[in-house]
Design a protein around this motif. Sequence first.
Motif, PDB file in Angstrom:
ATOM      1  N   ALA A  42      50.064  37.267  45.384  1.00 48.41           N
ATOM      2  CA  ALA A  42      49.973  36.642  44.416  1.00 48.41           C
ATOM      3  C   ALA A  42      48.943  35.782  44.219  1.00 48.41           C
ATOM      4  O   ALA A  42      48.333  35.605  42.898  1.00 48.41           O
ATOM      5  CB  ALA A  42      51.492  35.920  44.276  1.00 48.41           C
ATOM      6  N   VAL A  43      48.506  35.251  45.093  1.00 47.42           N
ATOM      7  CA  VAL A  43      47.419  34.024  45.017  1.00 47.42           C
ATOM      8  C   VAL A  43      46.275  34.847  44.698  1.00 47.42           C
ATOM      9  O   VAL A  43      45.314  34.515  43.860  1.00 47.42           O
ATOM     10  CB  VAL A  43      47.390  33.294  46.286  1.00 47.42           C
ATOM     11  CG1 VAL A  43      45.945  32.371  46.176  1.00 47.42           C
ATOM     12  CG2 VAL A  43      48.487  32.446  46.453  1.00 47.42           C
ATOM     13  N   LEU A  44      45.912  36.063  45.537  1.00 47.58           N
ATOM     14  CA  LEU A  44      44.570  36.680  45.208  1.00 47.58           C
ATOM     15  C   LEU A  44      44.501  37.304  44.063  1.00 47.58           C
ATOM     16  O   LEU A  44      43.477  37.182  43.374  1.00 47.58           O
ATOM     17  CB  LEU A  44      44.601  37.793  46.518  1.00 47.58           C
ATOM     18  CG  LEU A  44      43.244  38.453  46.374  1.00 47.58           C
ATOM     19  CD1 LEU A  44      42.148  37.393  46.826  1.00 47.58           C
ATOM     20  CD2 LEU A  44      43.281  39.512  47.681  1.00 47.58           C
ATOM     21  N   GLY A  45      45.785  38.032  43.510  1.00 49.68           N
ATOM     22  CA  GLY A  45      45.971  38.279  42.018  1.00 49.68           C
ATOM     23  C   GLY A  45      45.246  37.356  41.213  1.00 49.68           C
ATOM     24  O   GLY A  45      44.591  37.705  40.144  1.00 49.68           O
ATOM     25  N   PHE A  46      45.884  36.262  41.449  1.00 52.56           N
ATOM     26  CA  PHE A  46      45.533  35.052  40.436  1.00 52.56           C
ATOM     27  C   PHE A  46      44.000  34.801  40.368  1.00 52.56           C
ATOM     28  O   PHE A  46      43.497  34.555  39.399  1.00 52.56           O
ATOM     29  CB  PHE A  46      46.469  33.854  40.614  1.00 52.56           C
ATOM     30  CG  PHE A  46      46.053  32.672  40.073  1.00 52.56           C
ATOM     31  CD1 PHE A  46      46.959  32.437  38.652  1.00 52.56           C
ATOM     32  CD2 PHE A  46      45.086  31.717  40.349  1.00 52.56           C
ATOM     33  CE1 PHE A  46      46.507  31.509  37.889  1.00 52.56           C
ATOM     34  CE2 PHE A  46      44.806  30.522  39.500  1.00 52.56           C
ATOM     35  CZ  PHE A  46      45.506  30.491  38.311  1.00 52.56           C
ATOM     36  N   LEU A  47      43.573  34.686  41.729  1.00 55.08           N
ATOM     37  CA  LEU A  47      42.179  34.159  41.836  1.00 55.08           C
ATOM     38  C   LEU A  47      41.374  35.286  41.321  1.00 55.08           C
ATOM     39  O   LEU A  47      40.295  34.810  40.334  1.00 55.08           O
ATOM     40  CB  LEU A  47      41.774  33.676  43.153  1.00 55.08           C
ATOM     41  CG  LEU A  47      42.374  32.681  43.908  1.00 55.08           C
ATOM     42  CD1 LEU A  47      42.206  32.685  45.452  1.00 55.08           C
ATOM     43  CD2 LEU A  47      42.134  31.484  43.348  1.00 55.08           C
ATOM     44  N   VAL A  48      41.744  36.517  41.229  1.00 57.78           N
ATOM     45  CA  VAL A  48      40.750  37.595  40.865  1.00 57.78           C
ATOM     46  C   VAL A  48      40.583  37.701  39.382  1.00 57.78           C
ATOM     47  O   VAL A  48      39.514  37.619  38.670  1.00 57.78           O
ATOM     48  CB  VAL A  48      41.103  38.931  41.397  1.00 57.78           C
ATOM     49  CG1 VAL A  48      40.214  39.922  40.676  1.00 57.78           C
ATOM     50  CG2 VAL A  48      40.699  39.191  42.944  1.00 57.78           C
ATOM     51  N   ALA A  49      41.987  37.521  38.811  1.00 59.63           N
ATOM     52  CA  ALA A  49      41.829  37.493  37.119  1.00 59.63           C
ATOM     53  C   ALA A  49      41.300  36.335  36.628  1.00 59.63           C
ATOM     54  O   ALA A  49      41.123  36.219  35.514  1.00 59.63           O
ATOM     55  CB  ALA A  49      43.465  37.780  36.856  1.00 59.63           C
ATOM     56  N   TRP A  50      41.480  35.276  37.322  1.00 62.02           N
ATOM     57  CA  TRP A  50      41.252  34.005  36.660  1.00 62.02           C
ATOM     58  C   TRP A  50      39.675  33.867  35.943  1.00 62.02           C
ATOM     59  O   TRP A  50      39.605  33.367  34.907  1.00 62.02           O
ATOM     60  CB  TRP A  50      41.222  32.941  37.899  1.00 62.02           C
ATOM     61  CG  TRP A  50      41.289  31.386  37.155  1.00 62.02           C
ATOM     62  CD1 TRP A  50      41.498  30.882  35.872  1.00 62.02           C
ATOM     63  CD2 TRP A  50      40.970  30.315  37.985  1.00 62.02           C
ATOM     64  NE1 TRP A  50      41.279  29.769  35.905  1.00 62.02           N
ATOM     65  CE2 TRP A  50      40.782  29.127  37.094  1.00 62.02           C
ATOM     66  CE3 TRP A  50      40.667  30.168  39.265  1.00 62.02           C
ATOM     67  CZ2 TRP A  50      40.763  27.667  37.637  1.00 62.02           C
ATOM     68  CZ3 TRP A  50      40.355  28.709  39.738  1.00 62.02           C
ATOM     69  CH2 TRP A  50      40.352  27.603  38.838  1.00 62.02           C
ATOM     70  N   PRO A  51      38.706  34.235  36.319  1.00 63.13           N
ATOM     71  CA  PRO A  51      38.215  34.720  37.706  1.00 63.13           C
ATOM     72  C   PRO A  51      37.634  33.238  38.481  1.00 63.13           C
ATOM     73  O   PRO A  51      37.185  32.388  37.847  1.00 63.13           O
ATOM     74  CB  PRO A  51      36.946  35.459  37.526  1.00 63.13           C
ATOM     75  CG  PRO A  51      36.267  34.980  36.168  1.00 63.13           C
ATOM     76  CD  PRO A  51      37.726  34.408  35.323  1.00 63.13           C
ATOM     77  N   ALA A  52      38.011  33.434  39.930  1.00 61.51           N
ATOM     78  CA  ALA A  52      37.486  32.141  40.592  1.00 61.51           C
ATOM     79  C   ALA A  52      35.793  32.255  40.896  1.00 61.51           C
ATOM     80  O   ALA A  52      35.482  33.460  40.923  1.00 61.51           O
ATOM     81  CB  ALA A  52      38.215  32.047  41.694  1.00 61.51           C
ATOM     82  N   GLY A  53      35.081  31.367  41.031  1.00 64.14           N
ATOM     83  CA  GLY A  53      33.961  31.531  41.632  1.00 64.14           C
ATOM     84  C   GLY A  53      33.599  32.091  42.860  1.00 64.14           C
ATOM     85  O   GLY A  53      34.612  31.847  43.481  1.00 64.14           O
ATOM     86  N   GLU A  54      32.266  32.117  43.244  1.00 58.48           N
ATOM     87  CA  GLU A  54      31.907  32.635  44.482  1.00 58.48           C
ATOM     88  C   GLU A  54      32.517  31.827  45.499  1.00 58.48           C
ATOM     89  O   GLU A  54      32.940  32.364  46.644  1.00 58.48           O
ATOM     90  CB  GLU A  54      30.695  33.018  44.695  1.00 58.48           C
ATOM     91  CG  GLU A  54      30.156  33.659  45.811  1.00 58.48           C
ATOM     92  CD  GLU A  54      28.634  34.059  45.785  1.00 58.48           C
ATOM     93  OE1 GLU A  54      27.922  34.008  47.137  1.00 58.48           O
ATOM     94  OE2 GLU A  54      28.135  34.389  44.871  1.00 58.48           O
TER      95      GLU A  54
END
Length: 114
Positions: A42-54
């Motif tokens: 869930a956390v990774l799905g959120f980060l990828v879609a957000w998108p989080a910076g490098e």
Amino acid sequence: MLVALGAAVGAPLRFLLDRAVQRWAGTAFPWGTLVVNVLGSAVLGFLVAWPAGEGLMALAGTGLCGALSTYSTLGYETLRLAEDGARPAAVGNAVLSVAAGLGAAAAGAALAHA
């Protein structure tokens, strides 16, 4: 350094959360591993879609989520269930883990898009 820092948080969090869930569940079924894998997805799905910076992806995506979730333990515990004669539970663990992980990643992504 960011990956190592995230992993330094994720690994003990996985251990503590797994133990707490297993103690609460009180069964041989690996609920703790299921919970940490679903949470990491869930956390990774959120980060990828957000998108989080490098930098955030290195810290939270690779480090935290990588150390929090555990595919190797899922494989080991599923095999252990099968070897102990709990084949339906082993199949259920594998199917539930994959389906719940995919669903959690999709939910995290949907939350990021909202």
